[in-house]
Scaffold this motif. Sequence first.
Motif, mmCIF file in Angstrom:
data_model
loop_
_atom_site.group_PDB
_atom_site.id
_atom_site.type_symbol
_atom_site.label_atom_id
_atom_site.label_comp_id
_atom_site.label_asym_id
_atom_site.label_seq_id
_atom_site.Cartn_x
_atom_site.Cartn_y
_atom_site.Cartn_z
ATOM 1 N N PHE A 13 16.621 89.736 30.064
ATOM 2 C CA PHE A 13 15.346 89.564 31.087
ATOM 3 C C PHE A 13 14.139 90.523 30.261
ATOM 4 C CE2 PHE A 13 19.088 88.607 33.223
ATOM 5 C CZ PHE A 13 18.681 87.515 34.175
ATOM 6 N N TYR A 14 13.011 90.129 30.228
ATOM 7 C CA TYR A 14 11.754 91.020 30.146
ATOM 8 C C TYR A 14 11.333 91.100 31.425
ATOM 9 C CZ TYR A 14 12.342 90.375 25.036
ATOM 10 O OH TYR A 14 12.812 90.585 23.850
ATOM 11 N N GLY A 15 11.338 92.132 32.369
ATOM 12 C CA GLY A 15 11.053 92.250 33.653
ATOM 13 C C GLY A 15 11.743 91.337 34.361
ATOM 14 N N GLN A 18 13.502 85.728 32.481
ATOM 15 C CA GLN A 18 14.805 85.596 32.030
ATOM 16 C C GLN A 18 14.425 84.471 30.757
ATOM 17 O OE1 GLN A 18 18.001 83.693 34.288
ATOM 18 N NE2 GLN A 18 19.138 83.754 32.491
ATOM 19 N N VAL A 19 14.955 85.250 29.667
ATOM 20 C CA VAL A 19 14.588 84.621 28.206
ATOM 21 C C VAL A 19 15.703 84.227 27.379
ATOM 22 C CG1 VAL A 19 12.285 85.481 27.913
ATOM 23 C CG2 VAL A 19 14.440 86.680 26.719
ATOM 24 N N LEU A 20 17.090 84.712 27.730
ATOM 25 C CA LEU A 20 18.390 84.240 27.374
ATOM 26 C C LEU A 20 19.061 83.688 28.816
ATOM 27 C CD1 LEU A 20 19.688 86.726 24.839
ATOM 28 C CD2 LEU A 20 18.234 85.026 24.409
ATOM 29 N N GLY A 37 17.420 79.204 14.661
ATOM 30 C CA GLY A 37 16.726 78.672 15.891
ATOM 31 C C GLY A 37 15.109 78.755 15.696
ATOM 32 N N ALA A 38 14.531 77.987 16.555
ATOM 33 C CA ALA A 38 13.066 77.938 16.619
ATOM 34 C C ALA A 38 12.410 79.302 16.863
ATOM 35 C CB ALA A 38 12.325 76.750 17.161
ATOM 36 N N ASN A 39 10.937 79.722 16.427
ATOM 37 C CA ASN A 39 10.384 80.636 17.275
ATOM 38 C C ASN A 39 10.435 80.586 18.652
ATOM 39 O OD1 ASN A 39 9.081 82.546 15.547
ATOM 40 N ND2 ASN A 39 7.606 80.934 14.697
ATOM 41 N N GLY A 40 10.703 81.691 19.341
ATOM 42 C CA GLY A 40 10.856 81.987 20.753
ATOM 43 C C GLY A 40 12.166 81.448 21.227
ATOM 44 N N ALA A 41 13.145 80.963 20.329
ATOM 45 C CA ALA A 41 14.169 80.616 20.935
ATOM 46 C C ALA A 41 15.122 81.847 21.406
ATOM 47 C CB ALA A 41 15.089 79.984 19.950
ATOM 48 N N GLY A 42 15.190 82.689 21.227
ATOM 49 C CA GLY A 42 15.580 84.082 21.819
ATOM 50 C C GLY A 42 16.384 84.839 20.806
ATOM 51 N N LYS A 43 16.246 84.699 19.421
ATOM 52 C CA LYS A 43 17.109 85.193 18.373
ATOM 53 C C LYS A 43 16.803 86.809 18.431
ATOM 54 C CE LYS A 43 14.968 83.103 15.240
ATOM 55 N NZ LYS A 43 14.038 82.269 16.034
ATOM 56 N N THR A 44 15.544 87.144 18.266
ATOM 57 C CA THR A 44 15.346 88.790 18.329
ATOM 58 C C THR A 44 15.831 89.388 19.664
ATOM 59 O OG1 THR A 44 13.356 88.399 16.958
ATOM 60 C CG2 THR A 44 13.373 90.410 18.634
ATOM 61 N N THR A 45 15.779 88.646 20.860
ATOM 62 C CA THR A 45 16.207 89.250 22.119
ATOM 63 C C THR A 45 17.647 89.226 22.044
ATOM 64 O OG1 THR A 45 14.311 88.015 23.224
ATOM 65 C CG2 THR A 45 16.039 88.682 24.622
ATOM 66 N N THR A 46 18.287 88.195 21.537
ATOM 67 C CA THR A 46 19.823 88.542 21.359
ATOM 68 C C THR A 46 20.243 89.862 20.758
ATOM 69 O OG1 THR A 46 20.052 86.074 21.372
ATOM 70 C CG2 THR A 46 22.040 87.343 20.588
HETATM 71 N N1 LIG Z 1 8.486 91.949 25.151
HETATM 72 C C1 LIG Z 1 8.626 90.797 25.765
HETATM 73 N N2 LIG Z 1 8.052 90.499 26.894
HETATM 74 C C2 LIG Z 1 8.245 89.218 27.424
HETATM 75 N N3 LIG Z 1 8.589 88.107 26.802
HETATM 76 C C3 LIG Z 1 8.959 88.351 25.661
HETATM 77 C C4 LIG Z 1 8.987 89.677 24.976
HETATM 78 N N4 LIG Z 1 9.468 89.156 23.677
HETATM 79 C C5 LIG Z 1 9.743 88.133 23.565
HETATM 80 N N5 LIG Z 1 9.406 87.590 25.010
HETATM 81 C C6 LIG Z 1 9.605 86.071 25.001
HETATM 82 O O1 LIG Z 1 11.124 85.656 24.903
HETATM 83 C C7 LIG Z 1 11.490 84.627 24.303
HETATM 84 C C8 LIG Z 1 12.503 84.725 23.267
HETATM 85 O O2 LIG Z 1 11.586 85.493 22.222
HETATM 86 P P1 LIG Z 1 12.435 86.183 20.948
HETATM 87 O O3 LIG Z 1 13.607 86.514 21.376
HETATM 88 O O4 LIG Z 1 11.283 87.057 20.225
HETATM 89 O O5 LIG Z 1 12.568 84.829 20.059
HETATM 90 P P2 LIG Z 1 12.950 84.607 18.309
HETATM 91 O O6 LIG Z 1 13.217 85.809 18.002
HETATM 92 O O7 LIG Z 1 13.898 83.513 18.503
HETATM 93 O O8 LIG Z 1 11.296 83.993 17.896
HETATM 94 C C9 LIG Z 1 10.064 83.881 23.937
HETATM 95 O O9 LIG Z 1 9.687 83.032 24.789
HETATM 96 C C10 LIG Z 1 9.070 85.169 23.822
HETATM 97 O O10 LIG Z 1 7.795 84.676 24.412
#
Ligand SMILES: Nc1ncnc2c1ncn2[C@@H]1O[C@H](COP(=O)(O)OP(=O)(O)O)[C@@H](O)[C@H]1O
Length: 237
Positions: A13-15, A18-20, A37-46
């Motif tokens: 979660f960001y605030g 929920q993104v994962l 995974g595509a842009n925005g899929a949640g790779k960085t968040t993982t």
């Molecule tokens: N700091 C943040 N605050 C709110 N939403 C975020 C933040 N960082 C990423 N997101 C959202 O979380 C989702 C996953 O992002 P991210 O993990 O960066 O994807 P990826 O690395 O696969 O491109 C996206 O919808 C993105 O917009």
Amino acid sequence: MMTLLELKDVTAFYGPVQVLDGVSLSVPDGGAVGILGANGAGKTTTLRAISGSVRAGGSIRFDGRDIRGTRPDRVAALGIAHVPEGRGTLGDLTVRENLRIGAYMRRDRKAIAPDIDYCLELFPQLKNRITSAASALSGGEQQMLAVARAFMAKPRLLLLDEASLGLAPSTAKNVYDAIRRLREESGIAMLVVEQNANLAFELVDSATVLETGRSVLTGTSTELRDRDEIRRAYLGG
Ligand SMILES: Nc1ncnc2c1ncn2[C@@H]1O[C@H](COP(=O)(O)OP(=O)(O)O)[C@@H](O)[C@H]1O
Ligand SMILES: [Mg+2]
């Protein structure tokens, strides 16, 4: 092989957002696993969920212990080094200072100088730049420094986020060749986020595909490479 890292049904979660929503994967000790995974899929968040920089649910186990919710500095101390998207090197400091800072938590101080030498052998471009500020390096050199700095922490697991981003193809290949050599020589396990699946498959044994925050497919590199939908989405046909 023993499982070093295991994620089960991880949420993040960001605030309030929920993104994962159900990421599961495992990295064997000494193994290398990709996240596609595509842009925005949640790779960085993982990767952030693992390193403790985003609020996560589900189960995240490293070396047999539950690390979910552990602070980033504690996660690093347990042996997980994160090379973030955008590299995260310290621009005002020199290459040598960045490498020394990578090692700041180590107790085996005598092994630090030989490990710096090893980094310079792995990334010869950094040798001539050892007294340059990190901010003066090219994008490729900064990526090499980011990987070398993470190695200097002597981690058991390296989290790599889009190491090829913004690099010329030949530079990206150089960086990945060196990371592969590092893997072979050090046995450090790796979890590798990479948009360029051709590069990723040169390094990883298996990969997980994320779609909108969820694991949808896992397979060996060979299996995934041969699947039509993977070829279309990640391998340019
Ligand atoms: N700091 C943040 N605050 C709110 N939403 C975020 C933040 N960082 C990423 N997101 C959202 O979380 C989702 C996953 O992002 P991210 O993990 O960066 O994807 P990826 O690395 O696969 O491109 C996206 O919808 C993105 O917009
Ligand atoms: Mg990302």
